[in-house]
Structures are given as structure tokens and as C-alpha cells.
Design a protein around this motif. Structure first.
Motif, PDB file in Angstrom:
ATOM      1  N   ALA A   1       0.846  -1.196   0.000  1.00 34.54           N
ATOM      2  CA  ALA A   1       0.000   0.000   0.000  1.00 34.54           C
ATOM      3  C   ALA A   1       0.882   1.247   0.000  1.00 34.54           C
ATOM      4  O   ALA A   1       0.593   2.232  -0.685  1.00 34.54           O
ATOM      5  CB  ALA A   1      -0.920  -0.007   1.214  1.00 34.54           C
ATOM      6  N   GLY A   2       1.976   1.182   0.759  1.00 38.25           N
ATOM      7  CA  GLY A   2       2.901   2.311   0.832  1.00 38.25           C
ATOM      8  C   GLY A   2       3.401   2.679  -0.548  1.00 38.25           C
ATOM      9  O   GLY A   2       3.377   3.852  -0.951  1.00 38.25           O
ATOM     10  N   LYS A   3       3.797   1.675  -1.308  1.00 39.66           N
ATOM     11  CA  LYS A   3       4.331   1.895  -2.649  1.00 39.66           C
ATOM     12  C   LYS A   3       3.272   2.528  -3.553  1.00 39.66           C
ATOM     13  O   LYS A   3       3.535   3.501  -4.272  1.00 39.66           O
ATOM     14  CB  LYS A   3       4.758   0.542  -3.225  1.00 39.66           C
ATOM     15  N   LEU A   4       2.073   1.947  -3.453  1.00 36.54           N
ATOM     16  CA  LEU A   4       0.978   2.428  -4.291  1.00 36.54           C
ATOM     17  C   LEU A   4       0.661   3.897  -3.996  1.00 36.54           C
ATOM     18  O   LEU A   4       0.571   4.742  -4.890  1.00 36.54           O
ATOM     19  CB  LEU A   4      -0.260   1.561  -4.050  1.00 36.54           C
ATOM     20  N   PHE A   5       0.524   4.205  -2.695  1.00 40.92           N
ATOM     21  CA  PHE A   5       0.128   5.566  -2.329  1.00 40.92           C
ATOM     22  C   PHE A   5       1.222   6.586  -2.623  1.00 40.92           C
ATOM     23  O   PHE A   5       0.932   7.707  -3.017  1.00 40.92           O
ATOM     24  CB  PHE A   5      -0.315   5.622  -0.861  1.00 40.92           C
ATOM     25  N   LEU A   6       2.482   6.171  -2.439  1.00 39.60           N
ATOM     26  CA  LEU A   6       3.565   7.113  -2.768  1.00 39.60           C
ATOM     27  C   LEU A   6       3.545   7.424  -4.257  1.00 39.60           C
ATOM     28  O   LEU A   6       3.761   8.564  -4.674  1.00 39.60           O
ATOM     29  CB  LEU A   6       4.924   6.545  -2.342  1.00 39.60           C
ATOM     30  N   GLY A   7       3.250   6.397  -5.052  1.00 39.80           N
ATOM     31  CA  GLY A   7       3.155   6.594  -6.509  1.00 39.80           C
ATOM     32  C   GLY A   7       2.048   7.579  -6.848  1.00 39.80           C
ATOM     33  O   GLY A   7       2.221   8.482  -7.675  1.00 39.80           O
ATOM     34  N   LEU A   8       0.894   7.410  -6.176  1.00 34.09           N
ATOM     35  CA  LEU A   8      -0.241   8.304  -6.436  1.00 34.09           C
ATOM     36  C   LEU A   8       0.081   9.731  -5.998  1.00 34.09           C
ATOM     37  O   LEU A   8      -0.270  10.716  -6.653  1.00 34.09           O
ATOM     38  CB  LEU A   8      -1.486   7.814  -5.697  1.00 34.09           C
ATOM     39  N   MET A   9       0.799   9.824  -4.860  1.00 35.01           N
ATOM     40  CA  MET A   9       1.167  11.153  -4.366  1.00 35.01           C
ATOM     41  C   MET A   9       2.106  11.838  -5.343  1.00 35.01           C
ATOM     42  O   MET A   9       2.003  13.036  -5.608  1.00 35.01           O
ATOM     43  CB  MET A   9       1.816  11.052  -2.983  1.00 35.01           C
ATOM     44  N   GLU A  10       2.999  11.052  -5.908  1.00 32.81           N
ATOM     45  CA  GLU A  10       3.946  11.612  -6.877  1.00 32.81           C
ATOM     46  C   GLU A  10       3.184  12.218  -8.061  1.00 32.81           C
ATOM     47  O   GLU A  10       3.505  13.300  -8.551  1.00 32.81           O
ATOM     48  CB  GLU A  10       4.870  10.491  -7.355  1.00 32.81           C
ATOM     49  N   LYS A  11       2.121  11.509  -8.481  1.00 34.43           N
ATOM     50  CA  LYS A  11       1.317  11.973  -9.618  1.00 34.43           C
ATOM     51  C   LYS A  11       0.639  13.311  -9.293  1.00 34.43           C
ATOM     52  O   LYS A  11       0.596  14.228 -10.111  1.00 34.43           O
ATOM     53  CB  LYS A  11       0.259  10.911  -9.933  1.00 34.43           C
ATOM     54  N   GLU A  12       0.111  13.398  -8.076  1.00 29.45           N
ATOM     55  CA  GLU A  12      -0.574  14.631  -7.669  1.00 29.45           C
ATOM     56  C   GLU A  12       0.404  15.803  -7.564  1.00 29.45           C
ATOM     57  O   GLU A  12       0.083  16.924  -7.933  1.00 29.45           O
ATOM     58  CB  GLU A  12      -1.292  14.442  -6.318  1.00 29.45           C
ATOM     59  N   VAL A  13       1.616  15.500  -7.043  1.00 31.68           N
ATOM     60  CA  VAL A  13       2.629  16.558  -6.930  1.00 31.68           C
ATOM     61  C   VAL A  13       3.019  17.021  -8.333  1.00 31.68           C
ATOM     62  O   VAL A  13       3.137  18.233  -8.590  1.00 31.68           O
ATOM     63  CB  VAL A  13       3.867  16.063  -6.144  1.00 31.68           C
ATOM     64  N   ALA A  14       3.141  16.063  -9.267  1.00 29.40           N
ATOM     65  CA  ALA A  14       3.496  16.427 -10.642  1.00 29.40           C
ATOM     66  C   ALA A  14       2.417  17.323 -11.230  1.00 29.40           C
ATOM     67  O   ALA A  14       2.705  18.293 -11.944  1.00 29.40           O
ATOM     68  CB  ALA A  14       3.667  15.170 -11.486  1.00 29.40           C
ATOM     69  N   ARG A  15       1.153  17.021 -10.905  1.00 30.63           N
ATOM     70  CA  ARG A  15       0.055  17.828 -11.431  1.00 30.63           C
ATOM     71  C   ARG A  15       0.141  19.267 -10.930  1.00 30.63           C
ATOM     72  O   ARG A  15      -0.028  20.222 -11.674  1.00 30.63           O
ATOM     73  CB  ARG A  15      -1.258  17.196 -10.990  1.00 30.63           C
ATOM     74  N   MET A  16       0.450  19.408  -9.624  1.00 32.88           N
ATOM     75  CA  MET A  16       0.560  20.768  -9.075  1.00 32.88           C
ATOM     76  C   MET A  16       1.746  21.507  -9.681  1.00 32.88           C
ATOM     77  O   MET A  16       1.661  22.692  -9.973  1.00 32.88           O
ATOM     78  CB  MET A  16       0.686  20.719  -7.553  1.00 32.88           C
ATOM     79  N   THR A  17       2.850  20.778  -9.861  1.00 32.03           N
ATOM     80  CA  THR A  17       4.034  21.406 -10.462  1.00 32.03           C
ATOM     81  C   THR A  17       3.709  21.888 -11.872  1.00 32.03           C
ATOM     82  O   THR A  17       4.066  23.002 -12.258  1.00 32.03           O
ATOM     83  CB  THR A  17       5.200  20.393 -10.517  1.00 32.03           C
ATOM     84  N   ASN A  18       2.971  21.038 -12.619  1.00 32.61           N
ATOM     85  CA  ASN A  18       2.534  21.404 -13.969  1.00 32.61           C
ATOM     86  C   ASN A  18       1.709  22.672 -13.973  1.00 32.61           C
ATOM     87  O   ASN A  18       1.903  23.559 -14.791  1.00 32.61           O
ATOM     88  CB  ASN A  18       1.593  20.299 -14.487  1.00 32.61           C
ATOM     89  N   LEU A  19       0.761  22.695 -13.021  1.00 32.40           N
ATOM     90  CA  LEU A  19      -0.142  23.830 -12.940  1.00 32.40           C
ATOM     91  C   LEU A  19       0.634  25.114 -12.681  1.00 32.40           C
ATOM     92  O   LEU A  19       0.431  26.124 -13.350  1.00 32.40           O
ATOM     93  CB  LEU A  19      -1.166  23.585 -11.818  1.00 32.40           C
TER      94      LEU A  19
END
Ligand SMILES: Nc1ncnc2c1ncn2[C@@H]1O[C@H](COP(=O)(O)OP(=O)(O)OP(=O)(O)O)[C@@H](O)[C@H]1O
Ligand SMILES: [Mg+2]
Length: 353
Positions: free
Chosen positions: A152-170
């Protein structure tokens, strides 16, 4: 009276004179032009929402021989807002009692600008809040139930990375947008080799296209006419169009980049060159086309979010083209695909190097 009317007509903002019963006694041409339903002898209430308070305010101003200011909103489909400065004028020849002179300032453009700004802030806040909410949810899970679960840790860190990338993009899209907007009035003066610019843009999306299973087909004539432009900006605009074509088309389909001198009668009505990006996607409904270049406008929000979109890409393209005195046209057929074409003016011969 005739002279007064002439003087009033010489004033370019709406001016009216109200008698002591608050009826319109005189009005200038600008007033008649601004308020087509205006009639002398009528009360001011016909023009807009005048509540009792305003009437009382005008009466008190008159009684005190004073001055005041107020705002009215017209009762039309497209409501306009006016700031009215009111002053008492006494001892006018043809008026036994004191009168009120009203000067109107149209505040509508200001109101539109204000609402655009607040819409923009609301949109930005919303776009930032969604990934933040998601991240804080993941953190909560990782601290709670998922604490001892490495999977679960791996999965959630991956999802968090995606969200951070989205904010960086924005944030980086917002920065690009404000930079191009700030430079918009200054057209670039340096000649630019468009062939190299197109090559640079295509190269930078090749990996993404391959990853998504799309073919890139370049039909660019070798010696494009010179334009005046900023290479990085134009490459950015083209990359945004290419990324959209990649993101919003079917796997296995082809994206065609065409660039050549534009024919006579092109949208710029002058010697121009065009660069177009055609996809075999599902197309865009005609009613959506005019809105695509608005900030944050997305036809299918969740689909755009899935590909990391913020809805700012085409707004950036538009501003870059405006700065280059160019134009973007969008043609689309549902079920067949879309073509986004950027037209740029060709540099005048004396400016060529
Ligand atoms: N080639 C295309 N085919 C179909 N729809 C498109 C195409 N290009 C853009 N769109 C639609 O226009 C919307 C706005 O595009 P725009 O590039 O401004 O934002 P975005 O792609 O959602 O996000 P980003 O800011 O990352 O570019 C997209 O969300 C999509 O709905
Ligand atoms: Mg985009």
C-alpha cells in the motif's frame, strides 16, 4: 436652453439634469446613445434598478443643496453598471427650483475585469485544492491502516507523486501564461528559422508519442519563409498542440504536422506561413471550439486530468500567437479528428537577414 443643450452635447459621457421632482429635464447625446429608452419628462427609475433608498438619497441631496454619488445597474439582458456623480445646481434661468446634474461613468468593463480576476483565483484555488486533498488523504491512510503494508505504501507514494506532478505542472503553466501575457504587446523583432523550431518541438514530444502508441508524420517544406519570433515560445505553442493531439486521440492513430507558406486569403490576410497539427481523435463539438482557448476550459475534465492536463495549454498557445501577431484556427469533425493551425506573418523582406 439651446446653448445649454449644445454644451451638454459637447460632453462625451452621459449627463442629465433632473428637476426637483426627479424627472429628467435635460440630457445630452451621449446619454441618449447610452440609454435608448431615455425620455425627457420621465423619471430616472426607467433606466435601472432604483430602489427607494436611491430616490431618498437624491431628494436629500437636493434638499441640502449637496452632492453625492451612487451606482445603478441597468435592467437589460446584458446589465451595465454606472457610477453616477450627483451635484445640485441652483439659480438656473429656466428652473425655479434647484436641479440635480448627474454625470454617468460606465463601470461595466471594470466589473467584467473584476469578475474575471475572481473567477481566475477561484479556478486556481480549486485546481490546487484537488491534488492537495488527494495527497492529504493518502498521507492519512499511510499513517493509519496502511502503516505496516509496504505494498500500500508503494501504491500511495506513486499516487502522491502523480498529484505533486500535477501541481508542479499547474504552477509552471501559470507562470508561462503570466510571462507571455506580460510580453504580449511587444512583438518579437528577430528573424527565426521555423524549420528548426518545428524540429525542436516534434523532437521533444517523440518519446511521449511513442509511449502512447501514436505515429508522428511531418510534412514540413524544407525552406519555410522567415518569421519574426521567439524560438522557445513558438516551440512551446507547438508542443502544447502536439501534446493535445497525442493525449486526445486513439492509440495507433497518426498525428500529422504540416508547415508551408499559407495561401492568399489566409486568416491573417497577408503573406503568412502556417503550421498545423492534425489528429485522428474523436473531434470536438462545434459549440465547444470558441471556448477552448479560455483558461481552465476542458471539455471532459476527468479525461484531461487523467493525462495531467490543467486546461491552460491552449490559452498559452493563443497568447504566444497574439504576441507574434499570429492567429490560431481550430477545425474539427466529430469522429474524424481535429486540426489546430497556427498562422504567423512572414517577415518583411528588408527585415530578413
Ligand atoms: N486535439 C484535440 N482533440 C480533442 N480535444 C482537444 C484537443 N485539444 C484540446 N482539446 C480539448 O480542449 C481542452 C483544453 O485544452 P488545453 O490544452 O487548453 O488544456 P489541457 O490539455 O486540458 O491541459 P494542459 O494545460 O495540460 O494543456 C482539453 O481539455 C480537451 O478537452
Ligand atoms: Mg493541453
Amino acid at each position: 436652453m439651446k446653448n445649454q443643450q449644445k454644451v451638454l452635447n459637447g460632453i462625451s459621457v452621459p449627463v442629465m439634469l433632473l428637476d426637483n421632482e426627479l424627472r429628467i429635464a435635460l440630457a445630452n447625446n451621449a446619454a441618449f446613445a447610452s440609454f435608448p429608452s431615455l425620455q425627457t419628462g420621465e423619471s430616472l427609475g426607467k433606466l435601472g434598478e432604483l430602489d427607494r433608498d436611491i430616490e431618498t438619497l437624491l431628494q436629500t441631496t437636493l434638499a441640502r443643496r449637496g452632492a453625492t454619488s451612487l451606482t445603478i445597474v441597468t435592467n437589460e439582458t446584458f446589465q451595465r453598471e454606472f457610477l453616477i456623480s450627483v451635484k445640485t445646481v441652483t439659480d438656473l434661468e429656466q428652473f425655479a427650483a434647484p436641479t440635480l446634474v448627474l454625470t454617468f461613468e460606465d463601470q461595466t468593463p471594470l466589473r467584467i475585469a473584476k469578475s474575471m480576476r475572481s473567477d481566475f483565483v477561484a479556478n486556481v484555488s480549486h485546481e490546487i485544492r484537488s491534488p492537495l486533498t488527494a495527497i492529504s488523504g493518502f498521507v492519512e491512510t499511510l499513517q493509519g491502516d496502511g502503516k505496516d503494508d509496504p505494498e500500500a505504501g508503494k501504491l500511495f507514494l506513486g499516487l502522491m507523486e502523480k498529484e505533486v506532478a500535477r501541481m508542479t505542472n499547474l504552477v509552471s503553466d501559470l507562470l508561462s501564461l503570466s510571462k507571455v501575457e506580460a510580453k504580449e504587446s511587444r512583438a518579437p523583432k528577430k528573424p527565426l528559422n521555423l524549420n528548426q523550431t518545428i524540429h525542436q518541438a516534434v523532437e521533444s514530444v517523440t518519446a511521449l508519442a511513442r509511449k502512447r502508441g501514436k505515429h508522428l508524420d511531418c510534412k514540413v517544406v524544407p525552406d519555410l519563409p522567415t518569421v519574426l519570433g521567439k524560438r522557445d515560445d513558438l516551440a512551446r505553442a507547438l508542443i502544447n498542440l502536439l501534446e493535445n493531439a497525442i493525449n486526445y486521440s486513439r492509440e495507433g492513430s497518426t498525428i500529422t504536422v504540416t508547415a508551408q507558406a499559407a495561401p492568399n486569403g489566409n486568416p491573417l490576410n497577408m503573406p503568412a506561413v502556417f503550421v498545423s497539427v492534425r489528429d485522428q481523435g474523436e473531434g470536438i463539438p462545434a459549440r465547444e471550439i470558441p471556448r477552448l482557448t479560455e483558461r481552465f476550459y476542458r471539455i471532459d475534465k476527468s479525461r484531461s486530468r487523467n493525462v495531467g492536463g490543467t486546461g491552460l495549454g491552449l490559452a498559452i498557445v493563443k497568447h504566444i500567437l497574439v504576441r507574434h501577431r499570429g492567429v490560431l484556427t481550430i477545425n474539427s469533425t466529430l469522429g474524424t479528428g481535429s486540426t489546430f493551425t497556427a498562422y504567423l506573418p512572414v517577415a518583411a523582406p528588408q527585415q530578413k537577414k
